[in-house]
Design an enzyme around this catalytic site. Sequence first.
Site, PDB file in Angstrom:
ATOM      1  N   SER A 224      37.798 -29.863 -49.038  1.00 34.37           N
ATOM      2  CA  SER A 224      38.970 -29.415 -49.783  1.00 34.37           C
ATOM      3  C   SER A 224      38.666 -29.157 -51.262  1.00 34.37           C
ATOM      4  CB  SER A 224      40.114 -30.426 -49.646  1.00 34.37           C
ATOM      5  OG  SER A 224      39.735 -31.702 -50.128  1.00 34.37           O
TER       6      SER A 224
ATOM      7  N   GLU B 148      24.097 -33.548 -41.949  1.00 35.97           N
ATOM      8  CA  GLU B 148      24.925 -34.337 -42.864  1.00 35.97           C
ATOM      9  C   GLU B 148      24.059 -35.089 -43.852  1.00 35.97           C
ATOM     10  OE1 GLU B 148      28.212 -33.494 -43.317  1.00 35.97           O
ATOM     11  OE2 GLU B 148      28.338 -33.889 -41.171  1.00 35.97           O
TER      12      GLU B 148
ATOM     13  N   THR C 218      22.127 -33.889 -45.976  1.00 37.02           N
ATOM     14  CA  THR C 218      20.831 -33.216 -46.113  1.00 37.02           C
ATOM     15  C   THR C 218      20.852 -32.143 -47.192  1.00 37.02           C
ATOM     16  OG1 THR C 218      21.459 -31.682 -44.358  1.00 37.02           O
ATOM     17  CG2 THR C 218      20.140 -33.584 -43.706  1.00 37.02           C
ATOM     18  N   ASP C 219      22.032 -31.707 -47.629  1.00 39.70           N
ATOM     19  CA  ASP C 219      22.082 -30.564 -48.545  1.00 39.70           C
ATOM     20  C   ASP C 219      21.518 -30.898 -49.925  1.00 39.70           C
ATOM     21  OD1 ASP C 219      24.300 -32.201 -49.001  1.00 39.70           O
ATOM     22  OD2 ASP C 219      25.608 -30.535 -49.585  1.00 39.70           O
TER      23      ASP C 219
ATOM     24  N   ALA D  82      39.712 -35.488 -46.221  1.00 39.24           N
ATOM     25  CA  ALA D  82      39.433 -35.607 -44.785  1.00 39.24           C
ATOM     26  C   ALA D  82      38.016 -35.187 -44.430  1.00 39.24           C
ATOM     27  CB  ALA D  82      40.438 -34.779 -43.993  1.00 39.24           C
TER      28      ALA D  82
ATOM     29  N   ASP E 210      29.591 -27.296 -49.178  1.00 39.97           N
ATOM     30  CA  ASP E 210      31.001 -26.919 -49.094  1.00 39.97           C
ATOM     31  C   ASP E 210      31.272 -25.552 -49.693  1.00 39.97           C
ATOM     32  OD1 ASP E 210      31.183 -29.439 -48.072  1.00 39.97           O
ATOM     33  OD2 ASP E 210      32.478 -30.240 -49.643  1.00 39.97           O
TER      34      ASP E 210
END
Length: 335
Positions: A108, A20, A22-23, A104, A153
């Site tokens: 999305s 998390e 880290t991207d 959330a 994502d």
Amino acid sequence: MDGDPRMSCWAPGRVNMIGEHTDYSGGLVLPIAIDRGIELEFDPGPRIELASNGDAIQLEADGRGDTSGGWGRYAAAVALELAALGRPAVGIAGTLGSDLPQGAGLGSSGALEVVVALALCAAGEFEIEPLQLALACQRAERRAVGVPSGILDQAASLLGREGHALLLDCGSLEYRTLAVPEALAVVVIDSGERHSHEGSGYADRRRELESGDPRRVRHVRTENERVRETVNALERGDLEALGPLFAASHASLRDNYEVSTPTLDRVVEAALAAGAIGARMTGGGFGGSVVVVAARENAEDVLRGTLERAGAQGWIIRPSGGATRRRTGSPRDLA
């Protein structure tokens, strides 16, 4: 052409097992494409005309036009990015539908960008490699909301494989899929606390990381190592090893990166009290969801116990394949 069946594109959301924040620093992530997403049924046309839940937008075929904010800005940004790559100016007329919760922490906006991009590419007969399309969608998100988000994502939505997680090096863009053991269930708990990247401290955290803030850097360095250890645990089938890794990840996100909330902390505690192997916040933070891992044999009890204690919503996810396009009436996995 008249008489031809409408086309449909579908793009899944994602839950990030671990890795998390880290991207955007070129680190490691381990997302899973999930069996909820966004579908777009459409016909080619002279303009981009999209409707969703009573709202509608109209744009030029290359993405020019005023969307007045909202979800339309993502569609416009995708079209503009694809136009810059040479996509022919062919529009689409269609309707969006979704069973993926917004805000959330389940990707999305990335799913929306991907589904619109696939539809525009199909209408314009424009071929592009999935990873390059993910990069275009990442640029579109930055264009749309002005937040320097990473590629997690969009890559997860496009590159997902059924029954697998995606190990992605966001620096080199090398990736491989990793089977999720049958004995392991992955559960998503939606806390009900909503967030948006532009309205939260997401951009602040990236600036703090780039400026060398010791706590932010410590989180990223240790989180990358936790991704490696999680991959090793999954490959050897050591499910219990996931517990300490998830606990350390959540603690670091709470204390070093400061993106958790009391609500998310309570959901994590509820899941552990219900018998989960591990639980941690997932997504950008400041609200959103918690990812829970549990033994398959008692996953329903863990889900039920977590919801009773936390008063949230949730479900056991099925690791899904990536985004697809099809003719309406064809199976979803027929590209």
